[in-house]
Motif scaffolding. Structure first.
Motif, mmCIF file in Angstrom:
data_model
loop_
_atom_site.group_PDB
_atom_site.id
_atom_site.type_symbol
_atom_site.label_atom_id
_atom_site.label_comp_id
_atom_site.label_asym_id
_atom_site.label_seq_id
_atom_site.Cartn_x
_atom_site.Cartn_y
_atom_site.Cartn_z
ATOM 1 N N GLU A 65 9.268 -4.871 2.581
ATOM 2 C CA GLU A 65 9.612 -4.700 1.171
ATOM 3 C C GLU A 65 10.985 -4.038 1.027
ATOM 4 N N LYS A 106 15.593 2.639 -9.148
ATOM 5 C CA LYS A 106 14.252 2.423 -9.699
ATOM 6 C C LYS A 106 13.387 1.670 -8.693
ATOM 7 N N ARG A 107 13.962 0.666 -8.052
ATOM 8 C CA ARG A 107 13.199 -0.120 -7.061
ATOM 9 C C ARG A 107 12.896 0.725 -5.825
ATOM 10 N N LYS A 159 12.534 3.928 -5.748
ATOM 11 C CA LYS A 159 11.482 4.866 -6.159
ATOM 12 C C LYS A 159 10.101 4.202 -6.074
ATOM 13 N N GLU A 160 10.007 2.972 -6.521
ATOM 14 C CA GLU A 160 8.724 2.262 -6.471
ATOM 15 C C GLU A 160 8.249 2.079 -5.031
ATOM 16 N N ILE A 161 9.173 1.670 -4.159
ATOM 17 C CA ILE A 161 8.813 1.470 -2.752
ATOM 18 C C ILE A 161 8.420 2.794 -2.108
ATOM 19 N N HIS A 173 7.224 5.541 -3.527
ATOM 20 C CA HIS A 173 5.941 6.043 -4.031
ATOM 21 C C HIS A 173 4.766 5.331 -3.374
ATOM 22 N N LYS A 174 4.905 4.040 -3.105
ATOM 23 C CA LYS A 174 3.835 3.294 -2.429
ATOM 24 C C LYS A 174 3.555 3.860 -1.036
ATOM 25 N N SER A 227 7.213 11.263 -2.578
ATOM 26 C CA SER A 227 7.294 11.613 -3.994
ATOM 27 C C SER A 227 8.666 12.117 -4.406
ATOM 28 N N TYR A 252 16.003 10.073 -13.472
ATOM 29 C CA TYR A 252 15.134 10.042 -12.300
ATOM 30 C C TYR A 252 14.670 11.440 -11.902
ATOM 31 N N THR A 261 11.748 12.009 -9.222
ATOM 32 C CA THR A 261 11.868 11.516 -7.847
ATOM 33 C C THR A 261 13.130 12.021 -7.159
#
Length: 693
Positions: free
Chosen positions: A142, A220-221, A223-225, A227-228, A232, A264, A267
């Motif tokens: 990813e 933003k992307r 951060k999403e990766i 967090h998964k 944090s 942000y 994060t």
């Protein structure tokens, strides 16, 4: 000769030299294990400053060079690496800026420079994040897909499209670099047309679109990766911010830092390191970017009731720092008391002298103690006050003064008028302050000998501290109203003066600030340093003889000269205002010939040209500075790299032009050992301004 001292002399030397390291000072032992965690000493109890850098707030560390900003960042990174939920990204902004300057040699291309700054900084963030993620998650499709998309130009910020004119002086084979598609490695520029002159050396390009990667969508992307995968928080440690000029700082803050802080918060945590008086924060809410000072007065005055308390805390910091270094490097074989000759003076006097000459700045402390080491411990003798004084003069002459008057990378306070308070004008201001304070002493002694000295505070001092025909009357400190102290900020950046205290002015509603000249400078110029022990700081320094509130602005105003370029007639301000109505010289009647200039520009024109000829990339200057500071020692690329935060291969590559220009020579044994040449010393580090008449 002290044999016990000699047996651990090399370890003591390592302890002192470890304080000198700049950049990323990741100090290691013989097995390459980091010693930062065990060596770290905080300004305050309970590692207060470190905790502010590790907390959930954005943070600004403000301190002059050598105050330990990079060390704090490195120590914080080590702590964050212990957590699986957080990771840190360290970025040296000076490196990003060097790349911008080398990529865009035409300094008039301000718009392109700004965009290159944006691109380089964002690219450095992305590369660092990619590297850290790769080390944390060895195979992450990813994340790989994200960077592939970035490389393919799928995250372009359309809001950054601009139309600008770019003129670039290039060779024929590099003309193609003006236009075309550039990905993560370069800014994407689409050129509408190129016009080439007959000699094919100048390309004038109309750039209709400058496409920049969007930080918003990319972060933003990420951060999403993150967090998964249970991450944090992402800490961005941004070092050497003040090495950027004002325009570049505006780009970094307005286009990158401010959006991160506002968008942000949960994060990304921004941790910024900068010099006082050389930092732009734009419209960032100060409550969202709390600052913490590292220079001794600004750091300790809030937790102190008097200046004496400030000094006690600053001296204690020196004591804790040296105690820890000696404990670690000598493995507790020797303590702080054993390196000083206590038969000649008590430990407290040594620590007070070290405070005076270093202003509690770790790197300054390291230089001075290393110089003192050569004339004492290295010969089996303990350090004396005389050793420290001699070392302070050497440090001032070879480091502080050399940087101040010869470094072509001159960094001004942002309070300065760029056309007025340039490097030459600052040197004149320094000279005038020195002259003024020296004359105060001379006049007081002259009056005392004639029996006309009326102020009892000076009479008492001269009586108590007279030795034969020699008098001790300290005139090293002075005061100025806070509303005009900004005029001193560049001299403060270069350690020519240090701020010591604040107080109330005799003028209602105004405050004053107390400054002192550099300790080594005072010794060199025969200015007595400090104040009489029987007098309170407030009593002595507040005497009207030390009031430079009108003197300093007057020196600055005298830097300007209004003169006709045709007949050399000098104008005063009233005459010049009349001239502006008619634009004809009163004397020769020529039109448009009267100019307001810095009077040093003509006098030093040749020297200014020589400085421009000396320009080298900052990384090259840093290498030469390390070799100059170790002028009697041969150093490997690895040893140099550890002090300037560069890989040894990068240092080796930089050595090629330095060697070919006869700035560096080397001997080859098991590896190459480098030394600076006399040519480089004369060209870059000699006291050129003092030789100009």
């Amino acid at each position: 000769m002290d044999q016990e001292l000699l047996s651990v002399a090399s370890e003591i030397e390592k302890a002192f030299k470890s304080l000198i390291k700049s950049g990323r000072p990741d100090i290691t032992d013989d097995e390459n294990n980091s010693l930062i965690e065990s060596l770290y000493v905080d300004l305050f109890d309970n590692d207060y400053i470190l905790k502010q850098v590790l907390d959930d707030n954005h943070t600004l560390l403000k301190g002059r060079r050598g105050t330990g900003k990079s060390t704090i960042f490195l120590r914080a990174e080590q702590e964050l690496q212990k957590s699986k939920k957080m990771f840190a990204i360290y970025i040296n902004l000076q490196t990003c800026y060097e790349e911008v300057k080398s990529a865009n040699s035409d300094e008039e291309n301000l718009a392109l420079t700004k965009y290159l700054t944006y691109k380089n900084f964002l690219t450095e963030i992305l590369k660092s994040i990619q590297k850290r993620f790769s080390s944390k998650f060895s195979s992450d499709k990813e994340f790989e897909d994200l960077f592939k998309a970035i490389e393919e130009g799928k995250y372009i910020d359309k809001d950054f499209q601009r139309s600008i004119d770019v003129t670039s002086i290039q060779s024929q084979e590099h003309k193609k670099d003006i236009g075309g598609k550039l990905s993560l490695k370069d800014v994407t520029i689409n050129a509408a047309h190129n016009s080439v002159d007959k000699n094919e050396s100048t390309v004038s390009t109309k750039v209709t679109e400058l496409r920049i990667f969007s930080i918003h969508e990319i972060l933003k992307r990420i951060k999403e990766i993150a967090h998964k995968r249970g991450i944090s928080k992402i800490y961005l440690f941004l070092d050497d911010f003040s090495e950027l000029n004002l325009d570049s700082q505006k780009v970094v803050i307005d286009s990158l830092i401010a959006p991160i802080i506002s968008s942000y918060n949960e994060t990304y945590k921004v941790k910024l390191a900068a010099y006082p008086s050389r930092i732009y924060t734009g419209n960032i809410d100060s409550t969202k970017l709390p600052s913490y000072a590292l220079d001794f007065y600004d750091a300790f005055e809030q937790s102190s009731n008097t200046y004496v308390d400030v000094e006690v805390l600053a001296i204690d910091y020196i004591k804790r720092t040296l105690t820890r270094r000696l404990e670690i490097y000598t493995e507790n074989q020797i303590n702080l008391e054993e390196i000083f000759d206590l038969d000649r003076a008590p430990l407290e006097e040594y620590l007070k002298t070290l405070f005076n000459c270093s202003a509690s700045i770790p790197r300054s402390l390291g230089f001075i103690l290393n110089y003192a080491y050569l004339s004492s411990i290295n010969k089996g003798n303990r350090i004396t006050i005389e050793n420290i004084n001699t070392a302070s003069i050497k440090y001032y002459e070879e480091n502080i003064l050399a940087d101040f008057i010869n470094d072509v990378r001159f960094k001004q306070s942002f309070y300065d008028d760029k056309d007025l308070l340039d490097q030459l004008a600052q040197k004149n201001l320094m000279d005038k302050i020195i002259e003024k304070l020296f004359n105060v002493k001379r006049e007081m002694i002259d009056q005392y000998q004639k029996g006309t000295l009326k102020k009892q505070i000076f009479v008492d001092s001269l009586k108590q501290y007279r030795k034969g025909s020699m008098y001790w009357l300290p005139t090293s400190h002075f005061f100025i109203n806070q509303e005009t102290e900004k005029l001193l900020k560049t001299l403060e950046l270069y350690f020519i003066v240090n701020k010591f205290n604040e107080g109330s002015s005799r003028e209602p509603g105004k405050k004053i600030s107390y400054y002192g000249l550099n300790y080594g400078l005072c010794l060199l110029k025969r200015i007595d340093y400090g104040r009489p022990a029987f007098r309170r700081t407030y009593d002595y320094w507040r005497q009207e003889e030390f009031n430079l509130n009108e003197y300093i602005p007057r020196v600055i105003s005298n830097i300007e000269i209004i003169k006709c370029e045709s007949c050399n007639k000098i104008y005063d301000e009233t005459e010049y205002n009349i001239y502006l109505n008619y634009k004809r010289c009163f004397k020769c009647t020529e039109e448009n010939t009267v100019r307001v200039t810095n009077k040093f520009q003509t006098k030093f024109k040749k020297k200014i040209e020589e400085w421009h000829e000396k320009r080298l990339p900052d990384s090259y200057i840093n290498i030469l500075r390390i070799l100059y500071n170790n002028i009697d020692v041969e150093m490997t690329a690895f040893e140099i790299g550890t002090q300037i935060d560069r890989h040894h291969l990068s240092v080796t590559q930089a050595m090629r032009p330095l060697v070919s220009n006869n700035y560096v020579r080397y001997k080859e044994r098991d590896k190459r050992y480098y030394k600076i040449t006399d040519t480089a010393v004369t060209r870059f580090f000699s006291d050129t301004l003092n030789t100009i008449e």
